[in-house]
Design an enzyme around this catalytic site. Structure first.
Site, PDB file in Angstrom:
ATOM      1  N   GLY A  70      33.738  53.176  23.780  1.00  0.00           N
ATOM      2  CA  GLY A  70      33.991  54.457  24.434  1.00  0.00           C
ATOM      3  C   GLY A  70      35.430  54.548  24.919  1.00  0.00           C
ATOM      4  O   GLY A  70      36.054  55.607  24.861  1.00  0.00           O
TER       5      GLY A  70
ATOM      6  N   ASP B 155      30.623  48.447  35.850  1.00  0.00           N
ATOM      7  CA  ASP B 155      30.311  47.486  34.776  1.00  0.00           C
ATOM      8  C   ASP B 155      29.593  46.237  35.293  1.00  0.00           C
ATOM      9  O   ASP B 155      28.995  45.494  34.504  1.00  0.00           O
ATOM     10  CB  ASP B 155      31.597  47.074  34.048  1.00  0.00           C
ATOM     11  CG  ASP B 155      32.197  48.249  33.290  1.00  0.00           C
ATOM     12  OD1 ASP B 155      31.446  49.185  32.937  1.00  0.00           O
ATOM     13  OD2 ASP B 155      33.419  48.237  33.058  1.00  0.00           O
TER      14      ASP B 155
ATOM     15  N   ARG C  62      26.513  44.090  27.982  1.00  0.00           N
ATOM     16  CA  ARG C  62      26.381  43.722  29.405  1.00  0.00           C
ATOM     17  C   ARG C  62      24.921  43.471  29.788  1.00  0.00           C
ATOM     18  O   ARG C  62      24.641  42.693  30.694  1.00  0.00           O
ATOM     19  CB  ARG C  62      27.027  44.778  30.299  1.00  0.00           C
ATOM     20  CG  ARG C  62      28.541  44.880  30.030  1.00  0.00           C
ATOM     21  CD  ARG C  62      29.344  45.362  31.208  1.00  0.00           C
ATOM     22  NE  ARG C  62      30.662  45.799  30.761  1.00  0.00           N
ATOM     23  CZ  ARG C  62      31.702  45.001  30.573  1.00  0.00           C
ATOM     24  NH1 ARG C  62      31.608  43.710  30.801  1.00  0.00           N
ATOM     25  NH2 ARG C  62      32.860  45.479  30.159  1.00  0.00           N
TER      26      ARG C  62
HETATM   27  C1  S3P Z   1      36.613  51.720  31.741  1.00  0.00           C
HETATM   28  C2  S3P Z   1      36.063  52.625  32.604  1.00  0.00           C
HETATM   29  C3  S3P Z   1      34.619  52.704  32.853  1.00  0.00           C
HETATM   30  C4  S3P Z   1      33.910  51.439  32.394  1.00  0.00           C
HETATM   31  C5  S3P Z   1      34.329  51.010  31.027  1.00  0.00           C
HETATM   32  C6  S3P Z   1      35.817  50.735  31.004  1.00  0.00           C
HETATM   33  C7  S3P Z   1      38.072  51.741  31.572  1.00  0.00           C
HETATM   34  O1  S3P Z   1      34.089  53.797  32.147  1.00  0.00           O
HETATM   35  O2  S3P Z   1      32.521  51.596  32.453  1.00  0.00           O
HETATM   36  O3  S3P Z   1      33.643  49.841  30.640  1.00  0.00           O
HETATM   37  O4  S3P Z   1      38.628  50.767  31.027  1.00  0.00           O
HETATM   38  O5  S3P Z   1      38.689  52.718  31.981  1.00  0.00           O
HETATM   39  P1  S3P Z   1      34.170  55.283  32.722  1.00  0.00           P
HETATM   40  O6  S3P Z   1      35.590  55.674  32.803  1.00  0.00           O
HETATM   41  O7  S3P Z   1      33.421  56.134  31.741  1.00  0.00           O
HETATM   42  O8  S3P Z   1      33.479  55.213  34.059  1.00  0.00           O
END
Ligand code: S3P
Length: 423
Positions: free
Chosen positions: A89, A309, A382
């Site tokens: 993501g 996380d 995770r």
């Molecule tokens: C992350 C932000 C978080 C986290 C992801 C990494 C980042 O997600 O859960 O594993 O590196 O900015 P969100 O921005 O969707 O909360």
């Protein structure tokens, strides 16, 4: 993966580089002038997805044994094929910020899990800035982006997400004028630190970040600090066994990421930190954890955002505490690589624990015995690693189905764990 119960956790480890920082250094290196040299780059498949997208976009990327060299360019090349973001993501959301400002159109896609995740949160601000972005079923991947000249905006993110903040700041760097992004709750600030490290100026007023477009970035040399989200599995494992003594060297301790140490301390674990250092704005140090009698904790509000996380692993140590663990204000967990609330509850119940599932969290009572079972990780790294920790304290063997998903953030997890587990 078969996991047998443990007696305690003893030893000293140095973990691979932090995933969040590795993504950002790689992307910024991709747009900067010169050759960026990164040591201890994340070994996870997610960051490899970012590197391969950068290659598709015309950057020269060399990667060998955790050392990565990236020769960037402010103008990327239109990729011949759809950009493959894999399970990541972060890759899809943050890269979209830069792609919004490029003078070409492209596609981004991911695996089945990523294809279910919401992208509207980055599509909305990037559209306001002038990019054309469409998703498959409204706001799901694959994405189609037609980038171009961007206008600066002032934007308040409806969700507290560092990825959304980052996408807007990255697009803001390529826009005309000053872009401001405000978040409801402060999220991890690696993008801000990294932008400054690469030579950009940005200003902050509480939870409002402002960046001026058109700034040129310069390549850096950096060693990525050890990943504290990976470290959380070891810290929590050590905390549940009397006589544990575990040292994690060269660990990321950025205050927006290190709340797991606060929660473990609040629970009653004994934690000390030495050798503090500042590397490109990121706090780094050595952490020692020893067992203490674990009481209980409620995690909520801004702390849930900061620990997003680490919540799965903190939840699974709930049964090993006296008063249990309650998690509130964490409905974002439902749209991660899996529905992490549902999977934590399902697997804890399978292990014999009572727990209450809520829309935005859960509550797990303390002083519960767990027994070994087959764990359904849902292919989520995770969840697989969190339940490996739960299984270490359980009676009898557990089987972690989908354990290979650990490669997404931490391929060395099982091997490193074997090195510190005493049976
Ligand atoms: C992350 C932000 C978080 C986290 C992801 C990494 C980042 O997600 O859960 O594993 O590196 O900015 P969100 O921005 O969707 O909360």
């Amino acid at each position: 993966m078969i996991v047998r119960p443990a007696k305690n956790i003893l030893g000293s480890l140095r973990l691979p580089g932090d995933k969040s920082i590795s993504h950002r250094y790689a992307m910024l290196a991709g747009i900067a002038h010169g050759v960026t040299r990164l040591a201890k780059f994340s070994t996870g498949a997610d960051c490899a997805s970012t590197l391969s997208c950068l290659r598709q976009l015309g950057c020269t990327v060399r990667s060998e044994n955790g050392a990565v060299e990236i020769e960037g360019s402010p103008h990327w090349r239109q990729p011949a094929e759809s950009l493959d973001c894999g399970n990541s993501g972060s890759t899809m959301r943050m890269l979209s910020g830069f792609l919004a400002g490029q003078d070409f159109e492209c596609h981004l896609h991911g695996d089945t899990s990523l294809s279910r995740r919401p992208m509207g949160r980055v599509m909305a601000p990037l559209r306001l800035m002038g990019a054309e972005i469409t998703g498959a079923e409204g706001d799901r991947p694959p994405l189609h982006i037609r980038g171009g000249k961007l206008r600066a905006i002032e934007y308040t993110t409806p969700v507290a997400s560092a990825q959304v903040k980052s996408a807007v700041l990255f697009a803001g760097l390529l826009a005309d004028g000053e872009t401001t992004v405000e978040e409801p709750v402060k999220t991890r600030d690696h993008t801000e630190q990294a932008l400054r490290a690469f030579g950009a100026e940005l200003s902050r007023q509480r939870n409002r970040m402002t960046i001026c477009g058109g700034q040129k970035l310069q390549a850096i040399e950096a060693a990525v600090p050890g990943d504290i989200s990976s470290g959380a599995f070891f810290l929590c494992a050590a905390a549940i066994f009397p006589e544990s003594n575990l040292v994690l060297e060269d660990l990321l301790l950025n205050p927006t990421r290190a709340s797991v140490l606060d929660v473990l301390t609040m629970l009653g674990a004994r934690i000390s930190v030495i050798n503090l250092d500042n590397r490109h704005g990121e706090l780094v140090g050595t952490v020692k954890v020893e067992h203490g009698t674990l009481k209980g904790a409620t995690i909520q509000g801004a702390q849930s955002v900061a620990l997003i996380d680490e919540l799965p692993v903190l939840a699974v140590i709930g049964p090993y505490t006296r008063d249990g663990i309650e998690i509130r204000d964490a409905k974002e967990l439902r749209v991660k690589e899996s529905d992490r609330i549902a999977l934590v509850v399902k697997n804890l119940r399978a292990m014999g624990a009572e727990c209450e599932e809520r829309e935005d969290g859960l509550r797990i009572a303390g002083q519960q015995k767990l027994h070994g079972v087959e764990i359904d990780s849902g292919g989520d790294h995770r969840i697989a690693m969190a339940f490996t920790v739960a299984a270490l304290g359980a009676e009898g063997e557990s089987t972690i189905n989908g354990a290979e998903s650990a490669r997404i953030s931490f391929p060395e997890f099982f091997e490193m764990l074997e090195g510190v587990v005493e049976r």
